[in-house]
Design a protein around this motif. Structure first.
Motif, PDB file in Angstrom:
ATOM      1  N   SER A  89      32.112  42.461  58.335  1.00  0.00           N
ATOM      2  CA  SER A  89      31.913  42.974  59.478  1.00  0.00           C
ATOM      3  C   SER A  89      32.336  44.301  59.912  1.00  0.00           C
ATOM      4  CB  SER A  89      33.246  42.538  60.257  1.00  0.00           C
ATOM      5  OG  SER A  89      34.713  42.847  59.632  1.00  0.00           O
ATOM      6  N   ALA A  90      32.361  44.564  61.271  1.00  0.00           N
ATOM      7  CA  ALA A  90      32.060  45.867  61.191  1.00  0.00           C
ATOM      8  C   ALA A  90      33.690  46.123  62.790  1.00  0.00           C
ATOM      9  CB  ALA A  90      30.952  46.882  61.999  1.00  0.00           C
ATOM     10  N   GLY A  91      34.247  47.126  62.791  1.00  0.00           N
ATOM     11  CA  GLY A  91      35.705  46.918  63.312  1.00  0.00           C
ATOM     12  C   GLY A  91      34.727  48.048  64.341  1.00  0.00           C
ATOM     13  N   ALA A  92      35.959  48.402  65.549  1.00  0.00           N
ATOM     14  CA  ALA A  92      35.218  48.853  66.715  1.00  0.00           C
ATOM     15  C   ALA A  92      34.894  50.419  65.928  1.00  0.00           C
ATOM     16  CB  ALA A  92      36.420  49.174  67.902  1.00  0.00           C
ATOM     17  N   GLY A  93      33.490  50.231  66.319  1.00  0.00           N
ATOM     18  CA  GLY A  93      32.719  52.268  65.713  1.00  0.00           C
ATOM     19  C   GLY A  93      32.670  52.094  64.363  1.00  0.00           C
ATOM     20  N   GLU A  94      33.451  51.809  63.544  1.00  0.00           N
ATOM     21  CA  GLU A  94      33.167  51.001  62.393  1.00  0.00           C
ATOM     22  C   GLU A  94      32.252  50.967  61.642  1.00  0.00           C
ATOM     23  OE1 GLU A  94      36.940  49.435  60.927  1.00  0.00           O
ATOM     24  OE2 GLU A  94      37.676  50.680  60.596  1.00  0.00           O
ATOM     25  N   ARG A  95      31.797  51.203  60.233  1.00  0.00           N
ATOM     26  CA  ARG A  95      30.808  51.705  59.670  1.00  0.00           C
ATOM     27  C   ARG A  95      31.541  49.924  59.110  1.00  0.00           C
ATOM     28  NH1 ARG A  95      29.283  55.856  55.461  1.00  0.00           N
ATOM     29  NH2 ARG A  95      27.652  54.146  54.573  1.00  0.00           N
ATOM     30  N   TRP A  96      29.579  48.711  59.058  1.00  0.00           N
ATOM     31  CA  TRP A  96      30.067  48.324  58.150  1.00  0.00           C
ATOM     32  C   TRP A  96      30.649  47.306  57.333  1.00  0.00           C
ATOM     33  CZ3 TRP A  96      28.184  43.109  60.273  1.00  0.00           C
ATOM     34  CH2 TRP A  96      28.134  42.950  61.348  1.00  0.00           C
ATOM     35  N   GLN A  97      31.549  46.915  57.005  1.00  0.00           N
ATOM     36  CA  GLN A  97      32.428  46.673  55.506  1.00  0.00           C
ATOM     37  C   GLN A  97      32.077  45.337  55.200  1.00  0.00           C
ATOM     38  OE1 GLN A  97      36.462  48.231  55.889  1.00  0.00           O
ATOM     39  NE2 GLN A  97      35.683  50.260  56.547  1.00  0.00           N
ATOM     40  N   VAL A  98      32.157  44.836  53.797  1.00  0.00           N
ATOM     41  CA  VAL A  98      32.747  43.494  53.231  1.00  0.00           C
ATOM     42  C   VAL A  98      34.073  43.767  53.365  1.00  0.00           C
ATOM     43  CG1 VAL A  98      32.533  41.679  51.519  1.00  0.00           C
ATOM     44  CG2 VAL A  98      30.158  43.266  52.539  1.00  0.00           C
ATOM     45  N   ARG A  99      35.103  42.721  53.592  1.00  0.00           N
ATOM     46  CA  ARG A  99      36.533  42.945  54.044  1.00  0.00           C
ATOM     47  C   ARG A  99      36.772  41.549  52.641  1.00  0.00           C
ATOM     48  NH1 ARG A  99      35.407  44.974  59.132  1.00  0.00           N
ATOM     49  NH2 ARG A  99      36.752  47.253  59.452  1.00  0.00           N
ATOM     50  N   TYR A 100      37.516  41.606  51.917  1.00  0.00           N
ATOM     51  CA  TYR A 100      38.492  40.690  51.488  1.00  0.00           C
ATOM     52  C   TYR A 100      40.422  40.560  51.301  1.00  0.00           C
ATOM     53  CZ  TYR A 100      38.850  43.460  47.252  1.00  0.00           C
ATOM     54  OH  TYR A 100      38.611  44.460  46.604  1.00  0.00           O
ATOM     55  N   ASP A 101      40.637  40.163  51.193  1.00  0.00           N
ATOM     56  CA  ASP A 101      41.868  39.628  51.039  1.00  0.00           C
ATOM     57  C   ASP A 101      42.295  38.374  49.538  1.00  0.00           C
ATOM     58  OD1 ASP A 101      44.976  39.121  51.545  1.00  0.00           O
ATOM     59  OD2 ASP A 101      44.892  38.529  52.847  1.00  0.00           O
ATOM     60  N   LEU A 102      42.646  38.473  48.927  1.00  0.00           N
ATOM     61  CA  LEU A 102      43.287  37.760  47.597  1.00  0.00           C
ATOM     62  C   LEU A 102      44.680  37.348  47.390  1.00  0.00           C
ATOM     63  CD1 LEU A 102      40.871  39.265  45.040  1.00  0.00           C
ATOM     64  CD2 LEU A 102      40.577  37.772  46.595  1.00  0.00           C
ATOM     65  N   ASP A 103      45.102  36.211  47.621  1.00  0.00           N
ATOM     66  CA  ASP A 103      46.308  35.636  47.747  1.00  0.00           C
ATOM     67  C   ASP A 103      46.864  35.133  45.969  1.00  0.00           C
ATOM     68  OD1 ASP A 103      49.135  35.159  48.847  1.00  0.00           O
ATOM     69  OD2 ASP A 103      48.340  32.578  49.356  1.00  0.00           O
ATOM     70  N   PHE A 104      48.030  35.303  45.692  1.00  0.00           N
ATOM     71  CA  PHE A 104      48.434  35.393  44.542  1.00  0.00           C
ATOM     72  C   PHE A 104      49.959  35.433  44.774  1.00  0.00           C
ATOM     73  CE2 PHE A 104      45.818  38.953  44.363  1.00  0.00           C
ATOM     74  CZ  PHE A 104      45.594  39.089  43.047  1.00  0.00           C
ATOM     75  N   ALA A 148      61.936  44.915  35.454  1.00  0.00           N
ATOM     76  CA  ALA A 148      60.830  45.826  35.506  1.00  0.00           C
ATOM     77  C   ALA A 148      59.488  44.997  34.802  1.00  0.00           C
ATOM     78  CB  ALA A 148      61.092  47.437  35.346  1.00  0.00           C
ATOM     79  N   LEU A 149      59.490  44.870  33.243  1.00  0.00           N
ATOM     80  CA  LEU A 149      58.759  44.234  32.997  1.00  0.00           C
ATOM     81  C   LEU A 149      58.127  43.151  33.594  1.00  0.00           C
ATOM     82  CD1 LEU A 149      57.427  44.277  30.270  1.00  0.00           C
ATOM     83  CD2 LEU A 149      59.437  42.777  28.846  1.00  0.00           C
ATOM     84  N   ILE A 150      59.257  41.840  33.947  1.00  0.00           N
ATOM     85  CA  ILE A 150      58.311  41.014  34.494  1.00  0.00           C
ATOM     86  C   ILE A 150      57.415  41.512  35.729  1.00  0.00           C
ATOM     87  CG2 ILE A 150      58.892  39.005  36.077  1.00  0.00           C
ATOM     88  CD1 ILE A 150      61.597  37.829  34.451  1.00  0.00           C
ATOM     89  N   TRP A 151      58.113  41.680  36.744  1.00  0.00           N
ATOM     90  CA  TRP A 151      57.330  42.079  37.838  1.00  0.00           C
ATOM     91  C   TRP A 151      55.784  43.034  37.394  1.00  0.00           C
ATOM     92  CZ3 TRP A 151      57.332  39.810  42.065  1.00  0.00           C
ATOM     93  CH2 TRP A 151      58.815  38.919  42.534  1.00  0.00           C
ATOM     94  N   GLY A 152      57.044  43.975  36.188  1.00  0.00           N
ATOM     95  CA  GLY A 152      55.098  44.759  36.055  1.00  0.00           C
ATOM     96  C   GLY A 152      54.716  44.230  35.323  1.00  0.00           C
ATOM     97  N   LEU A 153      55.151  43.513  34.050  1.00  0.00           N
ATOM     98  CA  LEU A 153      53.378  43.082  33.214  1.00  0.00           C
ATOM     99  C   LEU A 153      53.253  41.416  34.082  1.00  0.00           C
ATOM    100  CD1 LEU A 153      54.474  44.201  29.845  1.00  0.00           C
ATOM    101  CD2 LEU A 153      52.867  45.244  31.360  1.00  0.00           C
ATOM    102  N   LEU A 154      53.665  41.319  34.868  1.00  0.00           N
ATOM    103  CA  LEU A 154      53.590  39.368  34.563  1.00  0.00           C
ATOM    104  C   LEU A 154      52.777  39.070  36.276  1.00  0.00           C
ATOM    105  CD1 LEU A 154      56.043  37.698  33.022  1.00  0.00           C
ATOM    106  CD2 LEU A 154      53.859  37.759  32.082  1.00  0.00           C
ATOM    107  N   TYR A 155      53.260  40.621  37.001  1.00  0.00           N
ATOM    108  CA  TYR A 155      52.459  40.129  38.302  1.00  0.00           C
ATOM    109  C   TYR A 155      51.497  41.761  38.742  1.00  0.00           C
ATOM    110  CZ  TYR A 155      52.459  40.043  43.410  1.00  0.00           C
ATOM    111  OH  TYR A 155      51.977  39.535  44.357  1.00  0.00           O
ATOM    112  N   LEU A 156      51.850  42.653  38.975  1.00  0.00           N
ATOM    113  CA  LEU A 156      51.507  43.709  39.274  1.00  0.00           C
ATOM    114  C   LEU A 156      49.949  43.895  38.255  1.00  0.00           C
ATOM    115  CD1 LEU A 156      53.931  46.755  40.484  1.00  0.00           C
ATOM    116  CD2 LEU A 156      52.797  44.924  41.403  1.00  0.00           C
ATOM    117  N   ALA A 157      50.348  43.911  37.269  1.00  0.00           N
ATOM    118  CA  ALA A 157      49.257  44.568  35.773  1.00  0.00           C
ATOM    119  C   ALA A 157      47.725  42.928  36.758  1.00  0.00           C
ATOM    120  CB  ALA A 157      49.406  43.970  34.607  1.00  0.00           C
ATOM    121  N   PRO A 158      48.351  41.612  36.468  1.00  0.00           N
ATOM    122  CA  PRO A 158      47.292  40.862  36.759  1.00  0.00           C
ATOM    123  C   PRO A 158      46.886  41.063  37.835  1.00  0.00           C
ATOM    124  CG  PRO A 158      49.038  39.632  35.434  1.00  0.00           C
ATOM    125  CD  PRO A 158      49.370  41.063  35.742  1.00  0.00           C
TER     126      PRO A 158
END
Length: 158
Positions: A67-82, A113-123
């Motif tokens: 899609s293209a928004g109001a006056g924007e360039r055409w884009q492929v927009r995506y949203d991933l859910d985890f 921090a290890l749980i959220w860093g390595l097991l959530y944010l990194a993947p």
């Protein structure tokens, strides 16, 4: 929602071809895909039902649209859910907090921090980058019209 900006404005046929190429790539990875116009929704199978592991194995669902928004360039927009990844991180966080209630605070903070860093944010970052590359490759192959250079016609030597 993340996006990949397209260099040129695609025709409706090209936008449809971009989504068709993404659809094929996702089906190969085991996703169930649903298309509505220039919007593509997909659901990845649960981890225990996947036949092969891939960079997208942490993704639960996703949505892609051209899609293209109001006056924007055409884009492929995506949203991933985890969702599954997030739920796993919450369960592990609760287990560490309950199990480590008597631990020193610094050790507990490091474990969280290890749980959220390595097991959530990194993947999550890894899957986002891989999907971004998949979207970008699909769009470039359609808009640039050629994945391989033309073969050079060799003329018979005299």
């Amino acid at each position: 929602m993340r996006s990949v900006t397209l260099r040129t404005e695609p025709t409706v046929r090209q936008a449809d071809a971009i989504l068709a190429r993404l659809e094929r790539a996702l089906v190969v990875r085991g996703a169930s895909v649903e298309r509505q116009g220039l919007v593509l929704r997909f659901r990845m199978p649960p981890l225990w039902r996947r036949q092969q592991s891939s960079a997208l194995m942490t993704v639960t669902t996703g949505r892609v649209k051209v899609s293209a928004g109001a006056g924007e360039r055409w884009q492929v927009r995506y949203d991933l859910d985890f969702t599954i990844l997030r739920a796993l991180a919450f369960v592990l966080t609760a287990a560490v907090v309950v199990g480590g209630f008597g631990w020193p605070r610094l050790l507990l903070a490091q474990a969280l921090a290890l749980i959220w860093g390595l097991l959530y944010l990194a993947p999550k970052i890894f899957a986002n980058r891989r999907f971004d590359r998949l979207v970008r490759d699909s769009a470039v192959e359609i808009l640039e019209r050629r994945t391989t250079p033309r073969s050079v016609q060799q003329q018979p030597q005299q």
